[in-house]
Design an enzyme around this catalytic site. Structure first.
Site, PDB file in Angstrom:
ATOM      1  N   ASP A 151      42.780 128.294  41.240  1.00 39.08           N
ATOM      2  CA  ASP A 151      41.706 127.327  41.001  1.00 39.08           C
ATOM      3  C   ASP A 151      41.634 126.410  42.211  1.00 39.08           C
ATOM      4  O   ASP A 151      42.590 126.295  42.980  1.00 39.08           O
ATOM      5  CB  ASP A 151      41.959 126.508  39.725  1.00 39.08           C
ATOM      6  CG  ASP A 151      40.658 126.075  39.056  1.00 39.08           C
ATOM      7  OD1 ASP A 151      40.316 126.623  38.004  1.00 39.08           O
ATOM      8  OD2 ASP A 151      39.974 125.190  39.623  1.00 39.08           O
TER       9      ASP A 151
ATOM     10  N   ASP B  67      40.078 127.442  47.532  1.00 36.60           N
ATOM     11  CA  ASP B  67      38.637 127.572  47.332  1.00 36.60           C
ATOM     12  C   ASP B  67      38.257 128.983  47.758  1.00 36.60           C
ATOM     13  O   ASP B  67      38.199 129.284  48.948  1.00 36.60           O
ATOM     14  CB  ASP B  67      37.914 126.526  48.190  1.00 36.60           C
ATOM     15  CG  ASP B  67      36.402 126.647  48.077  1.00 36.60           C
ATOM     16  OD1 ASP B  67      35.915 127.602  47.438  1.00 36.60           O
ATOM     17  OD2 ASP B  67      35.710 125.776  48.644  1.00 36.60           O
ATOM     18  N   ILE B  68      38.013 129.832  46.773  1.00 40.63           N
ATOM     19  CA  ILE B  68      37.787 131.239  47.111  1.00 40.63           C
ATOM     20  C   ILE B  68      36.350 131.484  47.618  1.00 40.63           C
ATOM     21  O   ILE B  68      35.994 132.620  47.913  1.00 40.63           O
ATOM     22  CB  ILE B  68      38.140 132.199  45.942  1.00 40.63           C
ATOM     23  CG1 ILE B  68      37.650 131.700  44.585  1.00 40.63           C
ATOM     24  CG2 ILE B  68      39.629 132.442  45.868  1.00 40.63           C
ATOM     25  CD1 ILE B  68      36.300 132.103  44.251  1.00 40.63           C
TER      26      ILE B  68
ATOM     27  N   ASN C 193      36.381 135.420  38.332  1.00 38.61           N
ATOM     28  CA  ASN C 193      35.845 134.610  37.234  1.00 38.61           C
ATOM     29  C   ASN C 193      35.262 133.277  37.691  1.00 38.61           C
ATOM     30  O   ASN C 193      34.351 132.758  37.043  1.00 38.61           O
ATOM     31  CB  ASN C 193      36.974 134.363  36.218  1.00 38.61           C
ATOM     32  CG  ASN C 193      36.641 133.244  35.260  1.00 38.61           C
ATOM     33  OD1 ASN C 193      35.910 133.448  34.289  1.00 38.61           O
ATOM     34  ND2 ASN C 193      37.127 132.036  35.531  1.00 38.61           N
TER      35      ASN C 193
ATOM     36  N   TYR D 206      21.511 130.250  39.547  1.00 39.89           N
ATOM     37  CA  TYR D 206      22.563 130.872  38.727  1.00 39.89           C
ATOM     38  C   TYR D 206      22.205 132.321  38.378  1.00 39.89           C
ATOM     39  O   TYR D 206      23.017 133.239  38.541  1.00 39.89           O
ATOM     40  CB  TYR D 206      22.761 130.032  37.456  1.00 39.89           C
ATOM     41  CG  TYR D 206      23.939 130.430  36.618  1.00 39.89           C
ATOM     42  CD1 TYR D 206      25.231 130.047  36.970  1.00 39.89           C
ATOM     43  CD2 TYR D 206      23.770 131.175  35.461  1.00 39.89           C
ATOM     44  CE1 TYR D 206      26.326 130.405  36.184  1.00 39.89           C
ATOM     45  CE2 TYR D 206      24.855 131.535  34.671  1.00 39.89           C
ATOM     46  CZ  TYR D 206      26.132 131.145  35.038  1.00 39.89           C
ATOM     47  OH  TYR D 206      27.206 131.509  34.259  1.00 39.89           O
TER      48      TYR D 206
ATOM     49  N   LYS E  91      24.184 135.769  39.580  1.00 43.94           N
ATOM     50  CA  LYS E  91      24.793 136.710  38.639  1.00 43.94           C
ATOM     51  C   LYS E  91      24.144 138.096  38.733  1.00 43.94           C
ATOM     52  O   LYS E  91      24.807 139.119  38.521  1.00 43.94           O
ATOM     53  CB  LYS E  91      24.723 136.154  37.214  1.00 43.94           C
ATOM     54  CG  LYS E  91      25.529 134.862  37.021  1.00 43.94           C
ATOM     55  CD  LYS E  91      27.017 135.056  37.308  1.00 43.94           C
ATOM     56  CE  LYS E  91      27.848 133.855  36.880  1.00 43.94           C
ATOM     57  NZ  LYS E  91      29.297 134.091  37.102  1.00 43.94           N
TER      58      LYS E  91
HETATM   59  N1  LIG Z   1      30.870 129.228  29.500  1.00 45.64           N
HETATM   60  C1  LIG Z   1      29.851 130.030  29.336  1.00 45.64           C
HETATM   61  O1  LIG Z   1      29.093 129.896  28.358  1.00 45.64           O
HETATM   62  C2  LIG Z   1      29.587 131.153  30.319  1.00 45.64           C
HETATM   63  C3  LIG Z   1      28.555 132.061  30.019  1.00 45.64           C
HETATM   64  C4  LIG Z   1      28.313 133.100  30.912  1.00 45.64           C
HETATM   65  C5  LIG Z   1      29.083 133.254  32.042  1.00 45.64           C
HETATM   66  N2  LIG Z   1      30.062 132.353  32.313  1.00 45.64           N
HETATM   67  C6  LIG Z   1      30.816 132.571  33.544  1.00 45.64           C
HETATM   68  O2  LIG Z   1      32.197 132.628  33.233  1.00 45.64           O
HETATM   69  C7  LIG Z   1      32.967 132.108  34.326  1.00 45.64           C
HETATM   70  C8  LIG Z   1      33.879 131.007  33.812  1.00 45.64           C
HETATM   71  O3  LIG Z   1      33.086 129.995  33.199  1.00 45.64           O
HETATM   72  P1  LIG Z   1      33.720 128.778  32.392  1.00 45.64           P
HETATM   73  O4  LIG Z   1      32.715 128.359  31.394  1.00 45.64           O
HETATM   74  O5  LIG Z   1      35.100 129.103  31.957  1.00 45.64           O
HETATM   75  O6  LIG Z   1      33.721 127.668  33.545  1.00 45.64           O
HETATM   76  P2  LIG Z   1      34.661 126.402  33.752  1.00 45.64           P
HETATM   77  O7  LIG Z   1      33.870 125.436  34.577  1.00 45.64           O
HETATM   78  O8  LIG Z   1      35.224 125.914  32.447  1.00 45.64           O
HETATM   79  O9  LIG Z   1      35.868 126.989  34.622  1.00 45.64           O
HETATM   80  C9  LIG Z   1      35.661 127.509  35.917  1.00 45.64           C
HETATM   81  C10 LIG Z   1      36.859 127.196  36.778  1.00 45.64           C
HETATM   82  O10 LIG Z   1      36.578 127.715  38.088  1.00 45.64           O
HETATM   83  C11 LIG Z   1      37.056 126.778  39.033  1.00 45.64           C
HETATM   84  N3  LIG Z   1      36.338 126.936  40.304  1.00 45.64           N
HETATM   85  C12 LIG Z   1      35.066 126.567  40.580  1.00 45.64           C
HETATM   86  N4  LIG Z   1      34.774 126.838  41.865  1.00 45.64           N
HETATM   87  C13 LIG Z   1      35.892 127.378  42.416  1.00 45.64           C
HETATM   88  C14 LIG Z   1      36.207 127.856  43.715  1.00 45.64           C
HETATM   89  N5  LIG Z   1      35.325 127.807  44.712  1.00 45.64           N
HETATM   90  N6  LIG Z   1      37.448 128.365  43.937  1.00 45.64           N
HETATM   91  C15 LIG Z   1      38.367 128.395  42.939  1.00 45.64           C
HETATM   92  N7  LIG Z   1      38.112 127.942  41.688  1.00 45.64           N
HETATM   93  C16 LIG Z   1      36.891 127.448  41.428  1.00 45.64           C
HETATM   94  C17 LIG Z   1      36.812 125.420  38.378  1.00 45.64           C
HETATM   95  O11 LIG Z   1      37.610 124.381  38.959  1.00 45.64           O
HETATM   96  C18 LIG Z   1      37.131 125.705  36.916  1.00 45.64           C
HETATM   97  O12 LIG Z   1      38.479 125.397  36.607  1.00 45.64           O
HETATM   98  C19 LIG Z   1      31.947 131.652  35.368  1.00 45.64           C
HETATM   99  O13 LIG Z   1      31.755 132.673  36.325  1.00 45.64           O
HETATM  100  C20 LIG Z   1      30.696 131.443  34.550  1.00 45.64           C
HETATM  101  O14 LIG Z   1      29.528 131.583  35.333  1.00 45.64           O
HETATM  102  C21 LIG Z   1      30.333 131.317  31.479  1.00 45.64           C
END
Ligand SMILES: NC(=O)c1ccc[n+]([C@@H]2O[C@H](COP(=O)([O-])OP(=O)(O)OC[C@H]3O[C@@H](n4cnc5c(N)ncnc54)[C@H](O)[C@@H]3O)[C@@H](O)[C@H]2O)c1
Length: 250
Positions: free
Chosen positions: A38, A64-65, A91, A155, A159
């Site tokens: 993260d 930061d990936i 993810n 977004y 995706k």
């Molecule tokens: N929550 C939803 O309803 C939902 C729906 C569809 C898709 N998604 C996708 O699922 C994935 C996870 O979503 P989530 O809801 O758990 O999000 P979240 O914001 O709760 O968690 C994402 C994590 O990624 C980390 N992050 C962000 N940018 C980063 C970077 N550059 N390098 C390293 N870490 C980084 C953040 O600090 C955070 O801890 C995402 O790709 C999101 O687009 C989520």
């Protein structure tokens, strides 16, 4: 036949909370050696510690990936810690929703960079290792929103790019026994969703055919399906975990 992934080494990006954390837990509880990642140090430290306290194998790397250096160092960390890399789960993701006419260059660029370019960077770094070993499972987290969503030009486009990237990886890497698949979650109960007003949460949940939001664990199960040793003939596929919302809204 499903065989599990015990002893495999897995990276899960953005696993300090939410869906990524659930994926890391799911893989670790199945016996994988998991490298959490993260950009937020405290989050990922806590998540990794909790997995270790539960008696499973975990390590973490703060980076930061969305930078080439961050992605390369993450993969190097996995190699230095466990000596191999078998599974990559992309993810990490962000959302900065705004209607097109008001969307800023920064909102467009940063979402494309974190959601799409970062997946290219980590896949490239991981593929260089997986190709030599002739084994790999790449699972990219897309979103149901790749189908399109108002206020989500950045977004949705990012995706959609993830889906196309995954399909291309499946074609290019298949001959090395590396599979690439994508999981498309719908509305999932994460910190992001819980920040919405309760009435908005309720209204959104009602649009889902099964009338509820999903759990991070339900997404993690889909990822585990693709990560399995026995899933070698599943390649280039997109699996929705959205309660039927990809078919239509209720
Ligand atoms: N929550 C939803 O309803 C939902 C729906 C569809 C898709 N998604 C996708 O699922 C994935 C996870 O979503 P989530 O809801 O758990 O999000 P979240 O914001 O709760 O968690 C994402 C994590 O990624 C980390 N992050 C962000 N940018 C980063 C970077 N550059 N390098 C390293 N870490 C980084 C953040 O600090 C955070 O801890 C995402 O790709 C999101 O687009 C989520």
């Amino acid at each position: 036949m499903m065989q599990g992934f015990a002893g495999r080494v897995a990276i899960v990006t953005g696993s300090g909370q939410g869906i990524g954390e659930a994926i890391a837990r799911r893989l670790a509880s199945g016996g994988a050696y998991v490298v959490l990642n993260d950009v937020m140090a405290e989050r990922v430290e806590r998540a990794a510690a909790e997995i270790q306290e539960a008696g499973h194998q975990a390590s973490y790397h703060v980076s930061d990936i969305a930078t080439g250096e961050g992605a390369d160092h993450l993969v190097e960390h996995a190699m230095n810690t466990y000596g191999r890399l078998d599974i990559l789960v992309n993810n990490a993701g962000i959302a900065k929703d705004r209607y097109l006419a008001k969307m800023t260059d920064e909102e467009w660029d940063s979402v494309i960079r974190v959601n799409l370019s970062a997946q290219f960077l980590t896949c490239r770094a991981a593929a260089r290792i997986m190709i030599d070993r002739k084994y790999g499972r790449i699972i990219n987290i897309a979103s149901r929103a790749w189908l399109g969503g108002p206020g989500q030009a950045n977004y949705s486009a990012s995706k959609g790019g993830v889906v196309s990237l995954t399909r291309t990886l499946a074609l290019e890497l298949g001959k090395f026994q590396i599979t690439a698949n994508a999981v498309a979650p719908g509305l999932i109960d994460t910190p992001l969703f819980r920040n919405l007003q309760p009435e908005v949460q309720e209204r959104l949940a009602k649009t889902v055919p099964v009338q509820r939001v999903g759990t991070p664990e339900e997404v993690a199960d889909a990822v585990a399906f693709f990560a399995d040793d026995g899933a070698g003939y599943l390649n280039g596929q997109l699996l929705y975990v959205c309660g039927g919302r990809s078919v239509g809204s209720y």
